[in-house]
Scaffold this active site. Structure first.
Site, PDB file in Angstrom:
ATOM      1  CB  THR A  18       7.323   1.054   2.330  1.00  0.00           C
ATOM      2  OG1 THR A  18       6.749  -0.224   2.065  1.00  0.00           O
ATOM      3  CG2 THR A  18       8.409   0.922   3.349  1.00  0.00           C
ATOM      4  CB  SER A 113      12.695   5.705  -4.023  1.00  0.00           C
ATOM      5  OG  SER A 113      13.891   5.300  -3.473  1.00  0.00           O
ATOM      6  CG  HIS A 114      13.784   1.452  -5.282  1.00  0.00           C
ATOM      7  ND1 HIS A 114      13.140   2.027  -4.199  1.00  0.00           N
ATOM      8  CD2 HIS A 114      13.142   0.306  -5.542  1.00  0.00           C
ATOM      9  CE1 HIS A 114      12.153   1.231  -3.824  1.00  0.00           C
ATOM     10  NE2 HIS A 114      12.128   0.171  -4.628  1.00  0.00           N
ATOM     11  CG  ASP A 277      17.817   5.622  -4.064  1.00  0.00           C
ATOM     12  OD1 ASP A 277      18.495   6.578  -3.654  1.00  0.00           O
ATOM     13  OD2 ASP A 277      16.682   5.353  -3.621  1.00  0.00           O
ATOM     14  CG  ASP A 279      14.823   8.911  -3.136  1.00  0.00           C
ATOM     15  OD1 ASP A 279      15.457   7.877  -3.407  1.00  0.00           O
ATOM     16  OD2 ASP A 279      14.097   9.026  -2.136  1.00  0.00           O
ATOM     17  CG  ASP A 281      16.372   7.397  -0.033  1.00  0.00           C
ATOM     18  OD1 ASP A 281      16.669   6.757  -1.064  1.00  0.00           O
ATOM     19  OD2 ASP A 281      15.212   7.452   0.420  1.00  0.00           O
ATOM     20  NE  ARG A 282      16.172   1.991  -1.790  1.00  0.00           N
ATOM     21  CZ  ARG A 282      15.497   0.891  -2.016  1.00  0.00           C
ATOM     22  NH1 ARG A 282      16.070  -0.106  -2.674  1.00  0.00           N
ATOM     23  NH2 ARG A 282      14.256   0.760  -1.621  1.00  0.00           N
ATOM     24  CD  GLU A 363      14.600   0.592   5.886  1.00  0.00           C
ATOM     25  OE1 GLU A 363      13.611  -0.126   6.030  1.00  0.00           O
ATOM     26  OE2 GLU A 363      14.606   1.591   5.148  1.00  0.00           O
ATOM     27  CE  LYS A 376      16.161   4.260   1.845  1.00  0.00           C
ATOM     28  NZ  LYS A 376      14.733   4.405   2.134  1.00  0.00           N
TER      29      LYS A 376
HETATM   30  C1  VG1 Z   1      11.577  -0.804   0.206  1.00  0.00           C
HETATM   31  C2  VG1 Z   1      12.627  -1.289   1.172  1.00  0.00           C
HETATM   32  C3  VG1 Z   1      12.572  -0.497   2.478  1.00  0.00           C
HETATM   33  C4  VG1 Z   1      12.718   0.991   2.152  1.00  0.00           C
HETATM   34  C5  VG1 Z   1      11.667   1.411   1.139  1.00  0.00           C
HETATM   35  C6  VG1 Z   1      11.825   2.853   0.701  1.00  0.00           C
HETATM   36  O1  VG1 Z   1      10.281  -1.013   0.758  1.00  0.00           O
HETATM   37  O2  VG1 Z   1      12.480  -2.665   1.438  1.00  0.00           O
HETATM   38  O3  VG1 Z   1      13.575  -0.943   3.349  1.00  0.00           O
HETATM   39  O4  VG1 Z   1      12.583   1.757   3.323  1.00  0.00           O
HETATM   40  O5  VG1 Z   1      11.760   0.589  -0.020  1.00  0.00           O
HETATM   41  O6  VG1 Z   1      13.091   3.076   0.178  1.00  0.00           O
HETATM   42  P1  VG1 Z   1       9.366  -2.262   0.338  1.00  0.00           P
HETATM   43  O7  VG1 Z   1       8.069  -2.035   1.065  1.00  0.00           O
HETATM   44  O8  VG1 Z   1       9.253  -2.238  -1.142  1.00  0.00           O
HETATM   45  O9  VG1 Z   1      10.104  -3.473   0.806  1.00  0.00           O
HETATM   46  V1  VG1 Z   1      13.282   4.243  -1.011  1.00  0.00           V
HETATM   47  O10 VG1 Z   1      14.897   4.455  -1.271  1.00  0.00           O
HETATM   48  O11 VG1 Z   1      12.416   3.458  -2.243  1.00  0.00           O
HETATM   49  O12 VG1 Z   1      12.461   5.580  -0.515  1.00  0.00           O
HETATM   50 CO    CO Z   2      15.266   6.066  -2.329  1.00  0.00          CO
END
Ligand code: VG1
Ligand code: CO
Length: 543
Positions: A18, A113-114, A277, A279, A281-282, A363, A376
């Site tokens: 993703t 990210s998270h 989070d 990085d 962006d959340r 999202e 984001k």
């Molecule tokens: C998750 C979220 C999605 C978001 C992605 C990246 O993806 O559901 O909405 O865009 O993380 O966010 P998934 O495929 O695990 O559902 V971040 O802040 O991790 O860059």
């Molecule tokens: Co992130």
């Protein structure tokens, strides 16, 4: 200084998900693993000789090592200039802002990210294009393709670059510039929001708590909230970025940001709480003892956008990912603007923003943003809320409740089943797919199935097609259940079940979302056999 051509062998597993390539740190530490992927990025791009590349990451373990590797490879591949955040740090939205401001060719974000960090945690790498946004699928597909056939990569032999000092160094023909990670971003925020109104709000005794979760937003939040806006020192907690995020899980939700949640639901809580989070962006937004779902947050920001200087002329449109609740759609209807429904992942918003079809995007996964960058943006969302609070002078809860009274409430929750056996998760999805043909028109208690499908998307700008983006079951009363497998995890599979129902009746708006959704939750299990396939009797995270 000569360019070295190093022979390498392809890895078969470098398919971006993703949001970029995410793997365990130990996988990235394999010889040539990172190099192969970076060279595959460069091999997928055209005409970047002499151009600018921006590089930075969220400060997690392996960030600094990876940056040294990337700088050397970018030099060897012919970039003219490399902008690197001091100490290797750049939040994802700041990197996006910097690409746009300096008209860079692209950027590399180092982050998972998270996902948790540290030696035993995760690492990740993502390429962003010249609009500042995540590479679209045609680019990530090309990178994956190259990674499967790679035989060599280019680098230069040079000493490590000192990332701690702001300044410029020349390596071969490339200018490497270490930049302040916060300044450009802070300047952009100052252009968008009414800083003097927010300053007044803080001066009047308004208190907030911002939990940076020992991730990247600490320095950004301290500079902007405490130094520029006058929030009291100590407003930002866990503000020092740590390589392992202090052992925490830098995901701003009710489960992982428990320190903030305890403060906001405790005695004498501040009026406003927020977290970001790994990085940056959340965002999660809380009032006193009150949680704002990310879907509602998007809707509230959209409904109040003209109160904020950067959006005073109104919105071109709104875009939300398919599993995000339809709360924003109601606002779009009222504003007589379009609301676009995209697959999950910020890369699908890029074209809509570039074509000025949408101004705000969101999202359900705690992501909100706008046309100011192409990612984001966690702190941006927090400042947007602060600006609205400064104008309305009401509590977060009152703002949301008044919003529900006007537009109705989209009761919403996401249930995650993490670390499920991949085969079992795929079998669940496969089975669900095959039940579709006889689900339509079926009645489950009060719920009549109106449609069920596997979500596909045709980009309205470039007509590119993305299939298999999640299974949707829609009921006649507007309720929905969506099933998706995560594309960001690194261990087994994560099943996400998204549940939504619409409640126009204000006398029911105070009710608990889990209770309100209880029938749908049961139905989701009945239709998809979740317990049987996952071998779990309840989700691991509920948001
Ligand atoms: C998750 C979220 C999605 C978001 C992605 C990246 O993806 O559901 O909405 O865009 O993380 O966010 P998934 O495929 O695990 O559902 V971040 O802040 O991790 O860059
Ligand atoms: Co992130």
């Amino acid at each position: 200084m000569d360019i070295k051509i190093v022979t390498t062998t392809a890895f078969t597993d470098q398919e971006p998900g993703t949001s970029g390539l995410r793997k365990k740190v130990t996988i990235f530490q394999q010889q040539n693993y990172l190099e192969n992927f970076v060279q595959s990025i460069f091999d997928s791009l055209d005409d970047f000789q002499g151009q600018t590349l921006v590089v930075g990451g969220d400060g997690r373990y392996y960030n600094k090592t990876a940056i040294q590797t990337i700088i050397k490879m970018a030099v060897a591949n012919g970039f003219g200039q490399i902008l690197v955040g001091q100490n290797g740090l750049l939040s994802t939205p700041a990197l996006s802002a910097i690409i746009r401001k300096y008209q860079a060719f692209g950027g590399i974000v180092l982050s998972a990210s998270h996902n948790p960090g540290g030696l035993q945690g995760d690492f990740g790498i993502k390429y962003n294009i010249s609009n500042g946004g995540p590479a679209p699928e045609k680019v990530t597909d090309a990178i994956y393709e190259h990674s499967q056939n790679i035989t060599e990569y280019k680098t230069v032999a040079t000493d490590s670059i000192d990332l701690s000092q702001i300044g410029k160094t020349k390596i071969r023909d490339t200018l490497v510039e270490i930049i302040d990670p916060v300044a450009d971003y802070a300047e952009l925020m100052e252009e968008l929001f009414d800083f003097s109104a927010i300053k007044q709000l803080f001066n009047s005794g308004f208190k907030m708590c911002f939990d940076a979760m020992h991730a990247i937003t600490g320095p950004y939040a301290k500079t902007i909230l405490e130094q520029k806006l006058g929030a009291v020192t100590g407003t930002v907690i866990n503000g020092i970025p740590l390589e392992d995020f202090g052992g925490g899980h830098p995901d701003p939700n009710l489960t992982h940001a428990h320190e903030l949640v305890d403060i906001m639901y405790g005695k004498n809580s501040p009026q406003f709480g927020a977290a970001s989070d790994g990085d940056g962006d959340r965002n999660m937004v809380l009032g006193q003892g009150f949680f704002v779902t990310p879907s509602d947050s998007l809707a509230v920001l959209a409904a109040n956008a003209t109160l904020v200087p950067g959006y005073k002329d109104g919105l071109a449109g709104i875009a939300r990912s398919m599993p995000t609740s339809e709360a924003a759609d109601h606002v779009a209807d009222a504003l007589k603007i379009d609301c676009y429904e995209t697959p999950t992942g910020w890369k699908f918003f890029g074209n809509l923003l570039d074509a000025n079809l949408a101004t705000l995007c969101g999202e359900e996964s705690f992501g909100t943003g706008s046309s100011h960058v192409r990612e984001k943006d966690g702190l941006w969302a927090v400042l947007f809320w602060l600006n609205i609070l400064a104008v309305h002078k009401k509590s977060v809860e009152d703002i949301v409740r008044e919003h529900w009274t006007k537009y109705g409430r989209n009761v919403y929750s996401r249930h995650d089943y993490e670390g499920v056996d991949s085969k079992a998760a795929n079998a669940l999805m496969e089975n669900l797919y095959h039940t579709f043909s006889h689900l339509k028109g079926k009645k489950f208690g009060k719920y009549l199935v109106e449609y069920c499908d596997d979500f596909g998307y045709i980009d309205p700008v470039d007509r590119s097609i993305s299939q298999n983006q999640g299974m949707r079951i829609g009921f006649q009363d507007g309720s929905r259940i969506v099933f998706r497998l995560s594309g960001t995890g690194t261990e087994g599979a994560t099943l996400r079940v998204y549940l939504e129902s619409f409640e126009p009746d204000t006398t029911k708006h105070h009710l608990d979302a889990q209770k309100e959704l209880a029938d749908l939750i049961k139905l989701a299990d009945e239709i998809a056999d979740i317990k049987k396939y996952t071998d779990r009797d309840k989700p691991s995270v509920i948001t």
